[in-house]
Scaffold this motif. Structure first.
Motif, short mmCIF file in Angstrom:
data_model
loop_
_atom_site.label_atom_id
_atom_site.label_comp_id
_atom_site.label_asym_id
_atom_site.label_seq_id
_atom_site.Cartn_x
_atom_site.Cartn_y
_atom_site.Cartn_z
N CYS A 78 0.75 -1.19 0.04
CA CYS A 78 -0.03 -0.16 0.02
C CYS A 78 0.90 1.12 -0.12
O CYS A 78 1.82 1.52 0.92
CB CYS A 78 -0.67 -0.17 1.34
N HIS A 107 0.39 4.08 1.13
CA HIS A 107 -0.02 5.04 2.31
C HIS A 107 0.28 4.21 3.65
O HIS A 107 0.41 4.80 4.50
CB HIS A 107 -1.46 5.36 2.34
N CYS A 108 0.36 2.97 3.56
CA CYS A 108 0.55 2.36 4.96
C CYS A 108 1.68 1.27 4.95
O CYS A 108 1.83 0.90 6.17
CB CYS A 108 -0.75 1.29 5.06
N CYS A 142 -5.75 -2.70 0.64
CA CYS A 142 -5.11 -2.57 1.82
C CYS A 142 -6.34 -2.82 2.91
O CYS A 142 -7.28 -2.12 3.04
CB CYS A 142 -4.44 -1.10 2.08
N CYS A 184 -6.30 0.89 5.38
CA CYS A 184 -7.15 2.13 4.89
C CYS A 184 -7.95 1.89 3.85
O CYS A 184 -8.73 2.92 3.66
CB CYS A 184 -6.00 3.12 4.44
N TYR A 217 -7.19 1.11 0.73
CA TYR A 217 -6.85 1.66 -0.75
C TYR A 217 -7.10 0.41 -1.59
O TYR A 217 -6.68 -0.69 -1.18
CB TYR A 217 -5.39 1.96 -0.66
ZN LIG Z 1 -3.27 1.49 3.05
#
Ligand SMILES: [Zn+2]
Ligand SMILES: Nc1ncnc2c1ncn2[C@@H]1O[C@H](COP(=O)(O)OP(=O)(O)OP(=O)(O)O)[C@@H](O)[C@H]1O
Ligand SMILES: [Zn+2]
Length: 830
Positions: A544, A546-547, A562, A565, A567
């Motif tokens: 991911c 973002h994570c 994900c 989050c 995603y």
């Molecule tokens: Zn994520």
């Protein structure tokens, strides 16, 4: 109202109100004058609307008094009281204040956590033009909706009816027919008969009524019923004559205007009635009688009832192997408490709040039971909650938040599967159900029972020290041995040329089970089609953005997701790094196992239960029913099938891969593995048929797997305690986790470092302050995460220190958007 001060009529009353504004600066009560017109309505615990700064806001009355320091000019008035019965009791107010200290959260957050979501207001901001000037107004929207239906009843006696009817216009044939129909319902039949009719008719009415209302209302209405009319005779008499207008319209194939005409002629009366949603309305619960207890059960029950009699707070740890009859003990303890005119709360983890479980409680206590779980709509939840508040039920069963059930005379609290991680709330307020149960038990001087086949280490250690009273059930009810467990080393399978996900042993046992027409449970600790995606050429793992955590492939919508989050991206066909098309899915998911089952065992019938197949309302129930009715051979699933289920014909349990939990970055991973294996194994051979368990693993020598296979809780406990001691983990040390998050990494590093340095000076010298260091998941939703861990044996001032800590960093938190989360006794260290 013993909690309210005696109010002199001529003196004004001041309410201490806490407002629904989640900010540390205003997390206290403010004084408001109660205008005389509201004096009756405003009570301790009332939900009110008050002016606050430029706006209006919702708040709760935490106290009443006769004097205030507030200057006359500044003192504003309470504008409105929202409910007839205050939603908060003095006990819950105290509990909220205690929670805010204990968990360093805001008092208003703690109070809101106790109440159904619909009680929370939304404030909307609107700009209006007033005398050419722009003005901002705030409106508070009360989301409590009470549904009403029109009901009709006869306004004349049966004798007068014919006279009245003859006065009608000669051609009013339909009106006469309708009036007679209403009369027949109102006066017809003996009580029990009319009750059956009523409930049969109720179903019809509801479906008919839906023609006129919106789709959302439809589901509400179809579940709707008249207020609880089975309760007692007097109420029953009162409600016997209640009939929905809609039902008459349907049954007589008439219109509302016909009924209106009858009203104008003085023959019937039309009024409105509140409708209560009952999610279990359509289910029939077979009444069950208490079973004759075994000697061991009897002795356990005796200790509990004694403590009920003595009216003392006493925590029990009921350690009973799977299938030892713990639930029957809960049921009989509750009966005992009800006989004493008190109430009981039973907590079960969300995933074991299955229809089976609900049946067992509803079957024993009928409509004295309210059920609270997250699959209810907000309206349904509110209605269940109101039944508790209004004293219409005496037992509340539900997940974590049911612990806040607004009973006023609690006699018993039970936490089933007390080791379950879901009893910890991971959002603010980060409370643990066990702590709340102890608070309420103490308040009501009532026993608290923690039950489990695999108590968490902390609880068992407390029982050993005598803090909890240990109650033990070491045998299964039907005298069955706990099932033998075969551990299969999957590495050897691979070396022997078996590339399938079923070891030779499991394969054979599945075939045998199918031949004998018995059933099996196959367990996998994962979800999705497969867990992660890796390039075989360059080793790239899809993550991911973002994570910093790998994405999971979901076959149903052909995408990677994900789990932190949400995603999502479409399925990859080539490697983003090296453009190779050797991109492969690794790991095994339930869908994959299902496909393999069909491939290797032609004709096998599989019920798959995981997050994906149970999203729809009622899906859970349907799937389990199908399995229970033996319309499937296999129940295949994740965590959600690991516990609570009790099916007679299940003789085989297979754990496809036992290792997946062992490798989490968490000091509890061994404990969780042991618990899970014990729970799943517990599903086999619970009744007359002997069971067998197969555990497939890549680390067969691990003590959590070995001790689980031997059903030896104590051995596991002793081994694990050694570990915890060496590494300074609970129950030897307490932990508090502080997590700092920010979008800007250098800023985060600098600030968390300073903050931790300050903290080190405040705590006692024996307390270890570790970090700050990057969290196990270093980034979530574009925010970097650093954490600091406090380890201590005794730090009585900690709550105080931590609230000072937040106070000190108020500026940073509000201006620079640095988030600081404090988690006392964390369950997850990621
Ligand atoms: Zn994520
Ligand atoms: N005294 C009894 N006589 C006959 N049957 C009983 C008795 N007590 C319990 N049972 C039955 O034994 C089975 C197992 O009991 P129960 O489900 O209460 O065990 P448990 O300890 O709660 O199990 P688990 O922890 O695995 O959920 C159930 O079908 C239950 O109805
Ligand atoms: Zn590649």
């Amino acid at each position: 109202m013993s909690d309210q001060p005696m109010l002199d009529q001529h003196k004004r009353v001041i309410a201490e109100v806490i407002v629904e504004v989640p900010a540390r600066l205003v997390d206290r009560t403010f004084d408001y004058e109660v205008p005389p017109a509201l004096e009756q309505g405003v009570q301790i615990g009332s939900r009110v609307i008050v002016p606050f700064g430029p706006r209006k806001t919702q708040g709760y009355v935490l106290g009443l008094k006769l004097q205030t320091e507030q200057s006359e000019q500044k003192l504003k008035e309470v504008e409105q009281v929202l409910d007839e019965v205050p939603p908060l009791s003095p006990e819950l107010i105290q509990l909220g204040q205690w929670m805010s200290e204990e968990y360093t959260c805001l008092t208003i957050q703690a109070l809101q956590a106790m109440l159904p979501a619909v009680l929370k207001s939304t404030t909307t901001k609107r700009t209006v033009t007033n005398d050419g000037k722009q003005q901002v107004v705030y409106e508070v929207e009360d989301k409590v909706t009470i549904k009403e239906v029109q009901v009709v009843e006869l306004a004349v006696t049966q004798e007068e009816l014919e006279n009245k009817l003859s006065e009608l216009h000669a051609k009013a044939v339909k009106q006469r027919e309708v009036a007679r129909y209403i009369a027949s319902i109102n006066f017809g039949g003996n009580t029990s008969q009319s009750l059956d009719e009523e409930s049969a008719a109720r179903d019809e009415v509801s479906s008919g009524a839906s023609a006129e209302i919106s789709i959302e209302d439809r589901s509400e209405l179809s579940k709707a019923s008249m207020p609880d009319n089975k309760r007692d005779r007097t109420e029953l008499e009162k409600h016997r004559e209640i009939l929905q207008v809609q039902r008459v319209v349907e049954e007589c194939q008439t219109t509302r205007s016909t009924i209106k005409a009858l009203e104008q002629a003085g023959i019937v009366r039309i009024s409105k009635q509140e409708l209560q949603r009952d999610p279990y309305q359509h289910r029939v619960f077979e009444r069950t009688q208490p079973l004759t207890l075994t000697e061991m059960q009897q002795s356990v029950l005796g200790k509990i009832t004694t403590s009920v009699d003595e009216q003392e707070f006493r925590p029990f740890l009921l350690h009973g192997v799977t299938g030892s009859g713990k639930t029957e003990i809960y049921l009989q303890s509750i009966s005992y408490v009800l006989k004493n005119d008190k109430e009981a709360i039973v907590l079960v983890p969300e995933i074991s709040l299955t229809p089976q479980m609900v049946d067992r409680f509803k079957g024993r206590f009928g409509d004295q039971v309210a059920v609270l779980h997250s699959r209810l709509s907000k309206g349904e939840r509110y209605d269940e909650w109101r039944k508790i508040r209004d004293g219409k039920v005496k037992v509340a069963i539900g997940a974590r938040s049911a612990l806040f059930a607004p009973f006023r005379n609690l006699g018993l609290i039970i936490i089933d599967e007390e080791h379950e991680a879901s009893y910890k709330q991971e959002e603010t307020p980060k409370y643990h159900a066990r702590d709340i149960a102890m608070f309420r038990g103490q308040y009501h001087q009532a026993p608290v029972i923690l039950g489990s086949a695999t108590p968490c280490l902390e609880s068992f250690a407390r029982a050993k020290k005598g803090v909890y009273t240990l109650l033990s059930l070491q045998e299964r009810i039907f005298g069955q041995e706990l099932p033998p467990v075969s551990i299969v080393d999957m590495r050897e399978e691979l070396h022997a040329g078996n590339r399938t996900m079923f070891s030779k042993t499991l394969h054979e046992l599945i075939n045998q089970c199918l031949e004998k027409k018995e059933q099996m449970v196959l367990f996998l600790n994962r979800r999705g089609f497969s867990t992660f995606v890796m390039c075989r050429d360059c080793g790239y793992v899809l993550q991911c953005p973002h994570c910093d955590i790998s994405l999971t492939y979901h076959k149903s919508n052909n995408s990677h997701r994900c789990h932190y989050c949400g995603y999502t991206q479409p399925k990859l066909h080539e490697c983003p790094e090296c453009a190779s098309d050797h991109i492969r899915f690794f790991g095994t998911g339930t869908q994959k196992v299902e496909e393999e089952l069909y491939k290797h065992f032609p004709g096998i019938r599989v019920v798959r239960m995981d997050v994906d197949t149970t999203q729809q309302k009622g899906a859970h129930e349907k799937l389990l029913k199908r399995f229970g009715d033996h319309q499937a051979d296999v129940l295949l699933g994740t965590q959600m099938i690991a516990k609570g289920l009790d099916f007679e014909k299940v003789t085989l349990v297979g754990v496809i891969a036992a290792d997946s939990l062992l490798h989490l970055p968490d000091f509890r991973s061994a404990e969780k593995t042991f618990q899970l294996l014990t729970q799943v194994s517990g599903r086999a051979g619970r009744h007359k048929l002997p069971g067998h368990v197969v555990v497939q693993t890549y680390t067969p020598e691990h003590y959590s797997i070995q001790t689980a296979a031997q059903h030896d809780y104590e051995a596991f406990f002793n081994h694990e305690m050694q570990h915890r001691k060496q590494r300074g983990y609970p129950p030897y040390y307490y932990l508090t986790l502080i997590t700092f998050t920010h979008e800007d990494l250098p800023f985060l590093i600098k600030e968390s470092d300073q903050a931790v340095r300050w903290l080190k000076q405040q705590v006692s010298p024996n307390t270890l302050v570790l970090g700050p260091a990057a969290s196990a998941i270093p980034k979530i939703k574009d925010r970097y995460r650093f954490q600091c861990m406090l380890k201590y044996k005794d730090e009585p001032q900690l709550a105080h220190v931590l609230s000072g800590f937040l106070q000190k960093h108020k500026q940073l938190i509000e201006k620079s958007k640095l988030h600081i989360q404090i988690d006392r006794n964390p369950q997850m260290l990621m």
